[in-house]
Scaffold this motif. Structure first.
Motif, PDB file in Angstrom:
ATOM      1  N   SER A   1      31.885  -9.609 -45.395  1.00  6.44           N
ATOM      2  CA  SER A   1      32.554 -10.801 -44.847  1.00  6.44           C
ATOM      3  C   SER A   1      33.829 -10.403 -44.119  1.00  6.44           C
ATOM      4  CB  SER A   1      32.907 -11.780 -45.961  1.00  6.44           C
ATOM      5  OG  SER A   1      31.745 -12.206 -46.621  1.00  6.44           O
TER       6      SER A   1
ATOM      7  N   GLN B   1      30.836 -17.692 -44.669  1.00  7.66           N
ATOM      8  CA  GLN B   1      30.069 -17.655 -45.914  1.00  7.66           C
ATOM      9  C   GLN B   1      30.246 -18.929 -46.736  1.00  7.66           C
ATOM     10  OE1 GLN B   1      30.979 -14.177 -48.205  1.00  7.66           O
ATOM     11  NE2 GLN B   1      29.517 -14.647 -49.812  1.00  7.66           N
TER      12      GLN B   1
ATOM     13  N   ASP C   1      27.185 -15.463 -41.910  1.00  8.57           N
ATOM     14  CA  ASP C   1      27.542 -14.821 -43.173  1.00  8.57           C
ATOM     15  C   ASP C   1      26.778 -15.481 -44.321  1.00  8.57           C
ATOM     16  OD1 ASP C   1      28.686 -13.367 -45.187  1.00  8.57           O
ATOM     17  OD2 ASP C   1      30.766 -13.666 -44.527  1.00  8.57           O
TER      18      ASP C   1
HETATM   19 MG   LIG Z   1      30.848 -11.987 -48.267  1.00 10.19          MG
END
Ligand SMILES: [Mg+2]
Ligand SMILES: Nc1ncnc2c1ncn2[C@@H]1O[C@H](COP(=O)(O)OP(=O)(O)OP(=O)(O)O)[C@@H](O)[C@H]1O
Lengths: 254, 284
Positions: A63, A105, A179
């Motif tokens: 990330s 994410q 993500d």
């Molecule tokens: Mg991550």
């Protein structure tokens, strides 16, 4: 073609050191949070039209790499080149204008805004009429057209993910960063997400994807990179990585 | 009945002043303790323009709003934005805002002294309203406050900048990822939030005496309204403001008036204990 009186092949002069089929090149990037480096010299490349996967254990910096590419973190060393232009250290706003989209994410949608407002925010910086963009997003995710006036926070998990995708697609990015797009979804919704990723890619958008569900994402990828502790560990074609014994043992659960 | 009218009047003032405090809190993640003193500042500017410069109160109202917005925008540019760049902690921001509150209040005290002031407007007999009296000023406060609430609603739900302000207070990281110029939208949030606070201040001066501490004492009811309505939810804040205004005034029927402000405190404490997300839910 001329831009501001300069031929555009001259325009790119000096920046286009590399093969122009590369849409994104990350070159030896060192970055991280306030006083902590997480990435210690990562390099990846995406060719135009590709789907590229990044896999690696939790906390390996996947990330962080996406946030770095998108201009959200300070880059301490290295270089990022997007469509032949150096974008190292420029603000997210300009990166969006240059044609990159990002579905993070977590919290990938505005929960207190309606579905339509979420999509409008994706095109906030556009001065043009957004109805065509809306049409295009609705063609990919027809549910969003029906639920336009509903608060995103009130939708199901799968629909919320579609809102996140839709927002990022409003300006038709040339490169989309995803993500963990299938995380936390029911199996049926995961199938839907992977199907949509392929569909979006076929319509001409290059895709960089980070996934826990590594087998699944490598299977739809042209190439993949394995990160470990903020460094490159392996790289190769999607199917190659799927067959690599070390990768299998270490990251794909045997 | 009289108490209900008084409650609605003070409730609408609490409501429109609290919205700005709540929006700033949710967007920048810190409580601006100087918010109440911006309210007092606006009342004094209106007083100054109206009484000392002799302009009509409506003009003074606009001058006060513009002056407050200007002060807020300068604060953002000179203090808050650089502090954000430096990733200052929330505690640091709160302490700065308390410091600024003190500076602002004492400046008012220094210039105009501690005695109470009022605008240069004729005192008129009120209307009879179901056995209660409602003054012209009270009617004016309620009308103007409702117009402002309606304008705010229009801004937040119909205009792009208003939607972006809501987006920022919902999820500032995603706003940045969407390419929104976050600093610019924050500036708008200050302008709108302090514009409302200033309007509330000028209106407050119509129904109460203008004193340097008038805004500071309004801060507690504002917090109570925000918590009641759910942090970052402007419509909840409006409802919360009304509830607090009404309960403050109604309490005077059974309790001595000095306890009026304690009511906000009790309501706030009870809410935090039993339903911290607010009656109407936060913006989440
Ligand atoms: Mg991550
Ligand atoms: N905001 C932050 N501030 C400081 N450190 C952070 C922050 N976010 C992540 N980290 C740290 O950076 C490292 C890498 O985190 P990152 O989120 O990039 O990992 P990841 O590969 O995406 O993991 P996951 O599979 O859990 O999503 C971790 O050690 C994490 O603790």
């Amino acid at each position: 073609m001329y831009i501001w009186g300069v031929r555009d092949d001259e325009w790119g002069d000096g920046l286009m050191e590399n093969d122009d089929t590369m849409i994104l090149e990350v070159d030896n990037i060192v970055s991280g949070y306030t006083d902590l480096d997480i990435l210690h010299g990562i390099s990846i490349g995406i060719e135009s039209g590709e789907i590229v996967s990044i896999i690696g254990p939790n906390g390996s910096g996947k990330s962080t790499l996406m946030k770095t590419i998108f201009g959200l973190l300070r880059i301490r060393d290295g270089r990022i080149v997007f469509k032949g232009e150096d974008i190292t250290g420029i603000m997210p706003e300009r990166i969006v204008r240059k044609g990159m989209g990002y579905v993070p994410q977590e919290k990938e949608f505005f929960s207190s805004l309606t579905v339509l407002e979420n999509l409008e925010m994706g095109a906030f910086i556009s001065d043009c009429d957004i109805s065509e963009s809306l049409e295009r997003v609705y063609r990919i995710f027809p549910v969003l057209a029906e639920k336009g006036r509903i608060r995103a926070g009130a939708l199901s998990g799968g629909e919320q993910r579609m809102v996140g995708f839709g927002r990022a697609l409003m300006l038709s990015p040339d490169l989309l960063l995803l993500d963990e797009p299938s995380a936390g979804l029911a199996p049926k919704m995961r199938d839907m997400v992977f199907g949509k990723i392929i569909e979006i890619n076929r319509s001409g958008t290059s895709i960089l994807i980070v996934e826990q569900n590594a087998k699944r994402s490598l299977a739809i990828s042209d190439r993949g990179y394995v990160l470990e502790m903020g460094r490159n560990r392996f790289e190769g074609a999607g199917c190659e990585l799927l067959e690599n014994e070390d990768v299998l043992r270490l990251y794909l659960g045997g | 009945m009289q108490l209900i009218i008084n409650g609605l009047v003070i409730g609408s003032i609490i409501a429109i002043t609290a919205i700005g405090l709540s929006m700033i809190y949710k967007t920048l993640n810190f409580v601006n303790f100087a918010h109440g003193d911006f309210v007092a500042f606006a009342a004094y500017i209106a007083f100054f323009a109206n009484k000392e410069l002799g302009v009509h109160l409506a003009v003074a109202f606009l001058i006060a709003i513009l002056a407050t917005m200007l002060l807020g925008v300068s604060m953002e540019k000179v203090v808050w934005r650089p502090m954000r760049r430096k990733k200052a902690s929330r505690t640091a921001l709160i302490i700065i805002s308390i410091g600024f509150a003190l500076v602002l209040r004492n400046t008012l005290l220094f210039i105009w002294g501690g005695s109470t002031r009022c605008y240069d407007i004729p005192v008129r007999r009120g209307f009879d309203f179901f056995g209660a009296t409602i003054t012209h000023n009270q009617v004016l406060v309620i009308i103007v406050a409702f117009i402002l609430m309606f304008l705010l609603h229009y801004l937040l739900s119909r205009t792009m900048i208003g939607k972006a302000m809501r987006a920022l207070s919902d999820n500032i990281d995603l706003a940045r990822i969407s390419g929104i110029n976050v600093d610019q939208v924050i500036l708008w949030t200050w302008v709108i939030g302090l514009g409302l606070a200033a309007s509330g201040g000028v209106l407050y001066g119509l129904v109460t005496a203008i004193r340097p501490s008038m805004g500071w004492y309004l801060l507690l009811p504002m917090f109570a309204a925000i918590i009641l309505g759910g942090i970052g939810n402007p419509y909840g804040t409006i409802a919360g403001g009304m509830v607090i205004g009404l309960s403050q005034e109604l309490s005077t029927a059974v309790l001595p008036t000095e306890y009026k402000f304690a009511v906000s405190f009790v309501v706030m404490a009870v809410m935090l204990l039993i339903k911290p997300e607010g009656l109407f839910g936060g913006a989440k």
